[in-house]
Structures are given as C-alpha cells and as structure tokens.
Design an enzyme around this catalytic site. Structure first.
Site, PDB file in Angstrom:
ATOM      1  N   HIS A 146       0.861  -1.192   0.000  1.00  0.00           N
ATOM      2  CA  HIS A 146       0.000   0.000   0.000  1.00  0.00           C
ATOM      3  C   HIS A 146       0.891   1.234   0.000  1.00  0.00           C
ATOM      4  O   HIS A 146       1.820   1.347   0.785  1.00  0.00           O
ATOM      5  CB  HIS A 146      -0.887   0.003   1.252  1.00  0.00           C
ATOM      6  CG  HIS A 146      -1.992   1.010   1.160  1.00  0.00           C
ATOM      7  ND1 HIS A 146      -1.760   2.358   1.235  1.00  0.00           N
ATOM      8  CD2 HIS A 146      -3.331   0.863   1.004  1.00  0.00           C
ATOM      9  CE1 HIS A 146      -2.918   3.001   1.127  1.00  0.00           C
ATOM     10  NE2 HIS A 146      -3.878   2.114   0.982  1.00  0.00           N
ATOM     11  N   LYS A 184       4.646 -21.850  -2.661  1.00  0.00           N
ATOM     12  CA  LYS A 184       4.222 -22.829  -3.678  1.00  0.00           C
ATOM     13  C   LYS A 184       5.112 -24.071  -3.720  1.00  0.00           C
ATOM     14  O   LYS A 184       5.373 -24.623  -4.802  1.00  0.00           O
ATOM     15  CB  LYS A 184       4.136 -22.169  -5.069  1.00  0.00           C
ATOM     16  CG  LYS A 184       3.115 -21.046  -5.139  1.00  0.00           C
ATOM     17  CD  LYS A 184       2.843 -20.615  -6.564  1.00  0.00           C
ATOM     18  CE  LYS A 184       1.841 -19.472  -6.619  1.00  0.00           C
ATOM     19  NZ  LYS A 184       1.529 -19.045  -7.972  1.00  0.00           N
TER      20      LYS A 184
END
Length: 600
Positions: A93, A144
């Site tokens: 952000h 992953k």
C-alpha cells in the site's frame, strides 16, 4: 515537547506493541493466499477468539499464534511477549511503502513472497529495492512448494520435517530450486539461507519454504516473525503513550457519515481525543467521536458490524468518526493534542510534514501538473512519470480546484502540450472543470496510473497530428530536380516542364531556385501532374510534370535563356508563399539555401 520526552523515557521492553507486518511480492506469488491462510485459521471452529479482520489489516492475536504454531516444537515453549501481529491486508500500500512518518516507515517487518518455481520476478525486485531503501527487515516466504513434483502435504509437521520425509526426487528438486533462488538473491547483493541452517541471521535473510495452499510451513513463518519481533526488533516495538498513526483511507459509511481508516502504529488512542489532521485546505483539529473496530469474523454478517471502543492500544487498525473528516488527506500522520495550547503547535508540525515531502519533489520549468489523493500515490505517480520521461512542473494533493487549473494554464504560454492536469484518484470541482474548458487546459482523471498515462500520450499524439495538419501547407521540404529535355511544354509564364525528383520531395507551393545561376529564383510550383493526374506531392525517383509561376514582384523567367535542362532546380526552403501573403513572407537567405544544396 516535554510530554514527548517523558513518554520516550517511560518506554520499557516489558511492554511491547504488535509489529506492523507488510506482505510484498510479485503478482500471483501467493500473497493473498498466505493472508487467507493466516486469516481463516480457527474460523471454521467458530472460535470467538480467532483472528479478527481489522480496518485495512488482519490482526493475529496471541491465541491464534499458538494455534497456528503448535506443530513447531522449538516454539511451543516460547513465551509470547507480543499482543499479536498486525498484518497489512493491502500489500505494498503506497501509504506504507512511500510515506516516512517522522523518519521511520510505518512497516516494522515485511514478508517478501517468492514463487519457488519462478524465483525473483520484476515486482519482487521492486519490492526488494523498496525494503532496502526503507532499511526494513524482512523474511522471505518461498511459496508454492506444493508445486514440486510428487510433494506430499504435511501441514501438521514443521516444514523442515516435511522436506525430510519427501521422496528423493522431490528433495532433489527442492534443493535445486532453493539453490537457484539463493543465487538470484546473491546477484542482488543479499545473503539468504533456509531458516533451519546454522548461520548468523544478522548477516543472512531467513528463507521459509511455505505452501499457502496446503498450509505447509505457515506455522514456521509465523513463529519466525514472532521470534524475530520480540528478539531483535524488541527495542523498536516498545509501547509508548505518544501516538504514532497514519490515515489509510477516507470513506463514507451509511449511518456513520465520513470516517477515516487509521493504522495505529504506536501509542494509545481514546474516545474524545482532540485530533490534529492534515486536510486539503491545511491542517485542522477535530474530536474523535467514536473509535470503531469490527466484531470477530463469525459475527461480521450482523447489521451492526462495528463495536465501539473507549480506548485502543497499538498496533491496531481502527475506524474513527468525527466532524470535518471529509477534508482529511489519506497518507498523512495524525497527532493528538492533550492540551488546548498544543493544537497550534501540532498544526504547524502537520503542515511541515507535508511541506517537507512536497518540497523534496524536484519540479521542472515545463511539464504537466500532477494531482493525487495521497502523498504515497503522488510519489508513486511521479516515480512512474520520471521513468516514462514525462516532466512535471507542479504537484498538489486532494481535489482539483480553480487555483490548480490557473497554475497549469501557465503552460499555454510556453508549450500547450504540457497544459494538462493528471488527476489520479481525485475529484474535479465543477468550477475548476468549467475554467479548464474555457482556457484550454486538459484534465485527465483515472484510478489506475497506466490509464492516466495512456490518456495523456493519446492527447499528445492528437495534438501533434493536429499541429502537423495545420502547418502542413506552410512547410517546404528540400528537393533536387533534374529537367527532362524532351518534356518542356511551355517555356514562359507559366513554365511547364517534366522533371525527375533526384532527392527529397516536391509539393505544391515549393519555390524553386537555380544554384548554378547564382541562386536565381525561377518561380513557385502551382501544380503537379503524374500520368495526367493532379497530385499534391512527389517523392524521390518519381517523374512529374510541374507548372512554375513567377513569384510576386519578379519578372517571369524564360526557359532557354535564364536556364536549361543542364541546370539543377532545388527548393528554396522557407515558408510556403501560397499559404502567406507576400508582405509577411520572409524567405531564407541564399547562404541557407547553399548549405541545403550542399547537404543534398
């Protein structure tokens, strides 16, 4: 101020606040999936003490940390000194990545997510640069791992044990891919190592293999964040009574009016506190009417989704209601005045924070005018413009007002292509839009930086094409012509001859001169024909019939007396006499034409 000094002296390692953890990484590396995995633990069991979704952040309390790390044997007996972890939901952000609040970033610790199958990708490198620039400590989540061939999921074991229990082929692929990632980090000048390796982690960045899909390694990641926070980071996480907070967003909520979403990084915020905020028209003060936080996740669907709190201790995400909050600038710090005489002092400080940031921006003499909703988004937009080599002459934060249009209109006197306002994620006042339409300033608005950039480039292209069409008739291009001796149709007033274009291009309005005859002017081309068809222009290599009429004020020239087929004709580069009156036509000097003919 004396109060700040007393608050600083009263800080202790016995009382720590929750660290603010940001998640960064390339698109599709599993950032959101990791947050989802952390966020949804215990929710299915319906535990009220589970993870609470905060305003703009996910708060992980102590009991949720315990539940998520029960498979990590080394951590089970560790005393947790932190109230919890505040993980920012909006990775990268701009308010956190760009804003430096009084010399320090709002982010205490970061998780850099790297896909084990792809290694370091462009946005990963950008995130890495951001962390190094802010000197922010971070942990690498090598995500992953479930994509490795024949990986067997073991979410109830530590990831170290899970790797050990895999087949040989799976372990070999794991080692090979980890080695590749370590090499890529080394190329960036960083030492990384798997967190269970016996290395000095003051010199190395820990690497935690994870799978947000199966849950492997998630406990190890959280335990590492807690251990690092209450160990190395403890001096930075000491709780202070001095407020340190930043406005994340300004929102209008039905039934509540305009509210501000705030990340409370340090200090204690109480209902009724006098707040000093930075607004679009300068700093202002208001009272915190209510401090709201959502209920636990299982009760989020009830109509009254927010719970009112009398006081909130950092670090937390909180929604504040109050008067005049619609003026607040997102991305700016919040101050609390304990006494009435502190208000003016804090207003000065608030204006200095914004002024120092805006003054640090290097402006050009000529360029576009940039407007953004937050300081962070302004910095992000300027960085993008700098990268795209688009200069900017002025910046501002908040809605586009009349004064912004007047500042941008100055460019109309210098270069109209820069008489543009790029308004990123802000509103344009009606009066400002009307003035812009009247004076000729173009305002582009968008919520995505790339859309703003594309619209501006399209505008520049249209402007360039329009100017080109306007001046096309006035432009004379260089050309060199050889007369065809068997194609002389009229020798005087007008001269009609066939020529071959040996260099450049010829068009209607071109003034022809003869270098071999002391640059005597023959006349101006009034028409061109190719195969008995009228054309506007003829390029190199084309045989064309031209009609040459005498220029105003000069005696007509005669083919055979003043020149013949052995003489070359060249264009007299200047302004097209057909597009201007003789009075304001000022041809170039013979010296200029001579230089041109040499170049040809």
């Amino acid at each position: 101020m004396a109060r700040r000094q007393r608050n600083k002296e009263g800080m202790s390692l016995d009382y720590l606040r929750s660290p603010v953890v940001c998640v960064l990484g390339h698109v599709d590396t599993g950032k959101t999936k990791i947050l989802d995995k952390i966020r949804h633990t215990n929710v299915q069991d319906g535990e009220a003490g589970g993870i609470t979704q905060q305003i703009g952040a996910t708060f992980v309390p102590e009991d949720a940390i315990r539940a998520q790390t029960k498979m990590v044997k080394e951590f089970v007996k560790t005393e947790i000194k932190l109230p919890g972890l505040l993980i920012i939901d909006t990775p990268g952000h701009e308010s956190f990545s760009n804003l430096r609040s009084r010399g320090s970033s709002m982010c205490d610790l970061a998780i850099l997510v790297v896909d084990i199958m792809h290694g370091l990708e462009p946005q990963t490198l950008e995130s890495l640069g951001l962390l190094r620039k802010g000197n922010t400590p971070f942990v690498v989540a090598l995500n992953k791992i479930d994509r490795l061939f024949d990986w067997r999921r073991m979410p109830t074991s530590s990831v170290k044990e899970a790797v050990k229990k895999q087949n040989k082929n799976t372990k070999d692929e794991f080692d090979e891919r980890v080695k590749g990632v370590v090499t890529e980090f080394a190329e960036q000048g960083l030492n990384v190592a798997l967190f269970w390796e016996k290395v000095d982690f003051t010199d190395y960045v820990p690497l935690v293999p994870t799978s947000a899909h199966t849950g492997d390694g998630m406990g190890d990641l959280i335990s590492l964040l807690v251990t690092y926070s209450q160990g190395v980071l403890a001096p930075k996480l000491m709780l202070s009574e001095e407020l340190e907070a930043i406005v994340l967003e300004v929102k209008v909520i039905a039934g509540l009016g305009t509210t501000v979403d705030v990340i409370l990084r340090n200090g204690i915020l109480k209902e009724g506190d006098t707040l000093v905020l930075t607004g679009t028209e300068g700093p202002f003060s208001t009272q915190a009417r209510a401090l709201l936080m959502p209920q636990p996740l299982r009760e989020l669907r009830v109509k009254n989704a927010y719970v009112n709190h009398k006081a909130i201790i950092a670090s937390q995400g909180v929604k504040i209601t109050g008067k005049d909050l619609e003026k607040t600038l997102a991305g700016t710090p919040i101050f609390v005045a304990k006494k009435p005489d502190e208000i003016e002092v804090l207003k000065d400080e608030a204006s200095k924070v914004v002024s120092s940031m805006l003054s640090a921006i290097k402006l050009q003499e000529r360029g576009v005018y940039v407007q953004a909703s937050t300081l962070g988004s302004l910095e992000a937009l300027l960085a993008f413009l700098k990268q795209s080599k688009i200069p900017y002459c002025g910046v501002n934060i908040g809605p586009v007002h009349k004064r912004d249009v007047m500042k941008a209109s100055v460019m109309l006197e210098h270069d109209s292509q820069w008489a543009v306002i790029l308004a990123f994620d802000v509103k344009v006042e009606r009066e400002a839009q009307e003035i812009a339409d009247n004076v000729g300033v173009k305002i582009f608005t968008a919520d995505i930086i790339y859309h703003l950039f594309d619209n501006f480039l399209l505008h520049r292209k249209e402007l360039h094409d329009r100017q080109r069409r306007q001046h096309e008739a006035m432009a004379i291009f260089p050309c060199k012509l050889r007369i065809l001796p068997n194609c002389v149709f009229n020798t005087r007033d007008p001269i009609v001859v066939g020529v071959v274009v040996e260099a450049g291009l010829i068009k209607k309005g071109t003034v022809l001169t003869i270098p071999s005859k002391s640059f005597v002017d023959v006349g101006v081309v009034s028409s061109l024909e190719v195969n008995h068809k009228q054309v506007d222009i003829a390029h190199k290599g084309v045989e064309v019939c031209i009609k040459i009429e005498p220029t105003g004020g000069e005696a007509p020239k005669l083919y055979g007396r003043h020149f013949d087929h052995t003489d070359l004709l060249v264009s007299k580069v200047g302004t097209n006499p057909l597009s201007l009156t003789a009075a304001n036509h000022r041809p170039f000097s013979r010296h200029s034409v001579a230089l041109l003919s040499i170049c040809l």
